[in-house]
Scaffold this motif. Structure first.
Motif, PDB file in Angstrom:
ATOM      1  N   GLU A 243     -35.339  -7.052 -19.759  1.00  0.00           N
ATOM      2  CA  GLU A 243     -36.061  -7.592 -20.908  1.00  0.00           C
ATOM      3  C   GLU A 243     -36.098  -6.526 -21.996  1.00  0.00           C
ATOM      4  O   GLU A 243     -36.442  -5.364 -21.733  1.00  0.00           O
ATOM      5  N   LEU A 244     -35.757  -6.911 -23.226  1.00  0.00           N
ATOM      6  CA  LEU A 244     -35.661  -5.967 -24.330  1.00  0.00           C
ATOM      7  C   LEU A 244     -36.793  -6.207 -25.319  1.00  0.00           C
ATOM      8  O   LEU A 244     -37.001  -7.324 -25.788  1.00  0.00           O
ATOM      9  N   PHE A 245     -37.511  -5.120 -25.620  1.00  0.00           N
ATOM     10  CA  PHE A 245     -38.624  -5.176 -26.564  1.00  0.00           C
ATOM     11  C   PHE A 245     -38.292  -4.339 -27.805  1.00  0.00           C
ATOM     12  O   PHE A 245     -37.674  -3.286 -27.690  1.00  0.00           O
ATOM     13  N   ARG A 246     -38.767  -4.791 -28.948  1.00  0.00           N
ATOM     14  CA  ARG A 246     -38.634  -4.020 -30.183  1.00  0.00           C
ATOM     15  C   ARG A 246     -40.011  -3.548 -30.624  1.00  0.00           C
ATOM     16  O   ARG A 246     -40.979  -4.308 -30.592  1.00  0.00           O
ATOM     17  N   ASP A 247     -40.103  -2.295 -31.015  1.00  0.00           N
ATOM     18  CA  ASP A 247     -41.378  -1.727 -31.460  1.00  0.00           C
ATOM     19  C   ASP A 247     -41.078  -0.741 -32.591  1.00  0.00           C
ATOM     20  O   ASP A 247     -39.918  -0.600 -33.008  1.00  0.00           O
ATOM     21  N   SER A 248     -42.097  -0.042 -33.072  1.00  0.00           N
ATOM     22  CA  SER A 248     -41.916   0.908 -34.174  1.00  0.00           C
ATOM     23  C   SER A 248     -42.489   2.268 -33.803  1.00  0.00           C
ATOM     24  O   SER A 248     -43.524   2.365 -33.129  1.00  0.00           O
ATOM     25  N   LEU A 249     -41.806   3.305 -34.249  1.00  0.00           N
ATOM     26  CA  LEU A 249     -42.303   4.660 -34.091  1.00  0.00           C
ATOM     27  C   LEU A 249     -43.440   4.899 -35.083  1.00  0.00           C
ATOM     28  O   LEU A 249     -43.710   4.068 -35.942  1.00  0.00           O
ATOM     29  N   SER A 250     -44.103   6.054 -34.964  1.00  0.00           N
ATOM     30  CA  SER A 250     -45.241   6.342 -35.839  1.00  0.00           C
ATOM     31  C   SER A 250     -44.847   6.399 -37.313  1.00  0.00           C
ATOM     32  O   SER A 250     -45.672   6.159 -38.192  1.00  0.00           O
ATOM     33  N   ASP A 251     -43.557   6.704 -37.575  1.00  0.00           N
ATOM     34  CA  ASP A 251     -43.103   6.765 -38.970  1.00  0.00           C
ATOM     35  C   ASP A 251     -42.543   5.435 -39.465  1.00  0.00           C
ATOM     36  O   ASP A 251     -41.990   5.361 -40.567  1.00  0.00           O
ATOM     37  N   GLY A 252     -42.669   4.408 -38.639  1.00  0.00           N
ATOM     38  CA  GLY A 252     -42.228   3.080 -39.044  1.00  0.00           C
ATOM     39  C   GLY A 252     -40.818   2.717 -38.622  1.00  0.00           C
ATOM     40  O   GLY A 252     -40.401   1.553 -38.753  1.00  0.00           O
ATOM     41  N   ARG A 253     -40.053   3.680 -38.129  1.00  0.00           N
ATOM     42  CA  ARG A 253     -38.682   3.388 -37.710  1.00  0.00           C
ATOM     43  C   ARG A 253     -38.688   2.551 -36.437  1.00  0.00           C
ATOM     44  O   ARG A 253     -39.512   2.772 -35.544  1.00  0.00           O
ATOM     45  N   PRO A 254     -37.761   1.601 -36.310  1.00  0.00           N
ATOM     46  CA  PRO A 254     -37.740   0.752 -35.117  1.00  0.00           C
ATOM     47  C   PRO A 254     -37.131   1.470 -33.915  1.00  0.00           C
ATOM     48  O   PRO A 254     -36.309   2.385 -34.060  1.00  0.00           O
ATOM     49  N   PHE A 255     -37.560   1.085 -32.729  1.00  0.00           N
ATOM     50  CA  PHE A 255     -36.909   1.502 -31.501  1.00  0.00           C
ATOM     51  C   PHE A 255     -37.034   0.358 -30.508  1.00  0.00           C
ATOM     52  O   PHE A 255     -37.782  -0.608 -30.723  1.00  0.00           O
ATOM     53  N   PHE A 256     -36.289   0.463 -29.410  1.00  0.00           N
ATOM     54  CA  PHE A 256     -36.243  -0.614 -28.429  1.00  0.00           C
ATOM     55  C   PHE A 256     -36.558  -0.072 -27.040  1.00  0.00           C
ATOM     56  O   PHE A 256     -36.266   1.089 -26.728  1.00  0.00           O
ATOM     57  N   VAL A 257     -37.151  -0.921 -26.216  1.00  0.00           N
ATOM     58  CA  VAL A 257     -37.447  -0.592 -24.827  1.00  0.00           C
ATOM     59  C   VAL A 257     -36.777  -1.626 -23.934  1.00  0.00           C
ATOM     60  O   VAL A 257     -36.943  -2.836 -24.142  1.00  0.00           O
ATOM     61  N   LEU A 258     -36.010  -1.144 -22.969  1.00  0.00           N
ATOM     62  CA  LEU A 258     -35.364  -2.022 -22.004  1.00  0.00           C
ATOM     63  C   LEU A 258     -36.087  -1.884 -20.672  1.00  0.00           C
ATOM     64  O   LEU A 258     -36.123  -0.808 -20.082  1.00  0.00           O
ATOM     65  N   ASN A 259     -36.662  -2.978 -20.202  1.00  0.00           N
ATOM     66  CA  ASN A 259     -37.399  -2.998 -18.945  1.00  0.00           C
ATOM     67  C   ASN A 259     -36.590  -3.768 -17.912  1.00  0.00           C
ATOM     68  O   ASN A 259     -36.484  -4.996 -17.969  1.00  0.00           O
ATOM     69  N   GLY A 260     -35.971  -3.035 -16.973  1.00  0.00           N
ATOM     70  CA  GLY A 260     -35.188  -3.673 -15.926  1.00  0.00           C
ATOM     71  C   GLY A 260     -35.871  -3.579 -14.583  1.00  0.00           C
ATOM     72  O   GLY A 260     -36.940  -2.982 -14.447  1.00  0.00           O
ATOM     73  N   ASP A 261     -35.269  -4.166 -13.564  1.00  0.00           N
ATOM     74  CA  ASP A 261     -35.854  -4.126 -12.226  1.00  0.00           C
ATOM     75  C   ASP A 261     -35.966  -2.698 -11.706  1.00  0.00           C
ATOM     76  O   ASP A 261     -36.949  -2.337 -11.057  1.00  0.00           O
ATOM     77  N   ARG A 262     -34.960  -1.865 -11.998  1.00  0.00           N
ATOM     78  CA  ARG A 262     -34.935  -0.508 -11.456  1.00  0.00           C
ATOM     79  C   ARG A 262     -34.743   0.568 -12.518  1.00  0.00           C
ATOM     80  O   ARG A 262     -34.775   1.752 -12.208  1.00  0.00           O
ATOM     81  N   VAL A 263     -34.561   0.147 -13.760  1.00  0.00           N
ATOM     82  CA  VAL A 263     -34.298   1.124 -14.817  1.00  0.00           C
ATOM     83  C   VAL A 263     -35.199   0.864 -16.013  1.00  0.00           C
ATOM     84  O   VAL A 263     -35.542  -0.286 -16.326  1.00  0.00           O
ATOM     85  N   TRP A 264     -35.594   1.951 -16.639  1.00  0.00           N
ATOM     86  CA  TRP A 264     -36.385   1.903 -17.875  1.00  0.00           C
ATOM     87  C   TRP A 264     -35.609   2.696 -18.915  1.00  0.00           C
ATOM     88  O   TRP A 264     -35.200   3.818 -18.664  1.00  0.00           O
ATOM     89  N   ALA A 265     -35.388   2.102 -20.071  1.00  0.00           N
ATOM     90  CA  ALA A 265     -34.604   2.785 -21.097  1.00  0.00           C
ATOM     91  C   ALA A 265     -35.242   2.593 -22.460  1.00  0.00           C
ATOM     92  O   ALA A 265     -35.771   1.516 -22.763  1.00  0.00           O
ATOM     93  N   THR A 266     -35.208   3.644 -23.262  1.00  0.00           N
ATOM     94  CA  THR A 266     -35.587   3.530 -24.672  1.00  0.00           C
ATOM     95  C   THR A 266     -34.339   3.756 -25.509  1.00  0.00           C
ATOM     96  O   THR A 266     -33.483   4.569 -25.160  1.00  0.00           O
ATOM     97  N   ILE A 267     -34.233   3.033 -26.597  1.00  0.00           N
ATOM     98  CA  ILE A 267     -33.077   3.109 -27.485  1.00  0.00           C
ATOM     99  C   ILE A 267     -33.582   3.374 -28.893  1.00  0.00           C
ATOM    100  O   ILE A 267     -34.304   2.556 -29.470  1.00  0.00           O
ATOM    101  N   VAL A 268     -33.218   4.519 -29.419  1.00  0.00           N
ATOM    102  CA  VAL A 268     -33.611   4.892 -30.785  1.00  0.00           C
ATOM    103  C   VAL A 268     -32.377   4.764 -31.677  1.00  0.00           C
ATOM    104  O   VAL A 268     -31.404   5.510 -31.504  1.00  0.00           O
ATOM    105  N   PRO A 269     -32.360   3.823 -32.606  1.00  0.00           N
ATOM    106  CA  PRO A 269     -31.197   3.651 -33.490  1.00  0.00           C
ATOM    107  C   PRO A 269     -30.914   4.912 -34.298  1.00  0.00           C
ATOM    108  O   PRO A 269     -31.828   5.645 -34.681  1.00  0.00           O
TER     109      PRO A 269
END
Length: 234
Positions: free
Chosen positions: A186-212
């Motif tokens: 499941e992929l979530f979109r959120d924002s950093l403190s400075d307003g820039r977007p980032f993404f969180v990938l929540n998998g069964d066994r893996v957790w990943a953050t993606i910073v564009p």
């Protein structure tokens, strides 16, 4: 779009991350982990062979105090003197670098002589594999993981991807809204403190953050992640 490819990066805690898909996956990766040894917290970073030289160069280090063969590679140490403006005192950190055939390991220790470095490393089970360096803390000797290791990799067009083994603590960090369904979870979109977007990938066994990064088209990220084959093997 790059041709489909598959790569594997092994984290310092031994977890292997398999990535595949029509992206440029050729960039190297680094792994970071925190280890508790006799009540003290130490951070280790592994990566390609040149990582050790790059870290030494960034610190202005051109020569080492010691060099010896260790665990199939070369171990070098150097103690420098630095002024810590926050603590208002002079510190003497020891840079420790280990280089094997294809990978390297780096850490900085404080108030540590060469004998202390060797004693610590001998309790950590340092080993090199084709896809990375691993540590195996000896709990009977007083060393243990502080938390799962991470693997950080730059993927052109997607961004900076940081992966780790999923824990219960990660679940508590999920946003309150529903994410988008992708192949790896499941992929979530959120924002950093400075307003820039980032993404969180929540998998069964893996957790990943993606910073564009600068070359990332934000709207394409969900589709790129959906086409990314991301698997873990412990």
């Amino acid at each position: 779009m790059a041709p489909s490819a598959t790569v594997e990066h092994r984290a310092l805690d031994g977890v292997a991350y398999h990535l595949g898909g029509a992206l440029d996956l050729t960039r190297p990766a680094t792994s970071v982990v925190e280890v508790v040894a006799e009540g003290r917290l130490h951070e280790f970073t592994s990566g390609p062979l040149g990582l050790a030289d790059a870290v030494a160069g960034s610190l202005g280090i051109t020569a080492f105090d010691s060099e010896l063969a260790f665990q199939g590679g070369t171990l070098r140490t150097v103690t420098t003197s630095e002024f810590d403006p926050q603590a208002q005192q002079v510190e003497s950190p020891t840079l420790v670098v280990w280089q094997g055939r294809r990978h390297s390991l780096v850490t900085r220790l404080y108030r540590a002589a060469l004998t202390d470095v060797l004693l610590l490393l001998r309790t950590l089970g340092l080993a090199e594999h084709p896809d990375g360096v691993t540590l195996t803390p000896d709990q009977e000797a007083g060393t243990r993981w502080a938390r799962p290791a991470t693997v950080v990799k730059e993927v052109p067009g997607l961004g900076l991807v940081e992966m780790s083994r999923r824990t219960r603590e990660h679940g508590a960090q999920l946003p309150p809204w529903q994410g988008a369904s992708v192949a790896a979870g499941e992929l979530f979109r959120d924002s950093l403190s400075d307003g820039r977007p980032f993404f969180v990938l929540n998998g069964d066994r893996v957790w990943a953050t993606i910073v564009p990064l600068a070359d990332t088209a934000i709207d394409r990220v969900p589709g790129l992640v959906d086409g990314l084959d991301l698997r873990v093997e412990e």
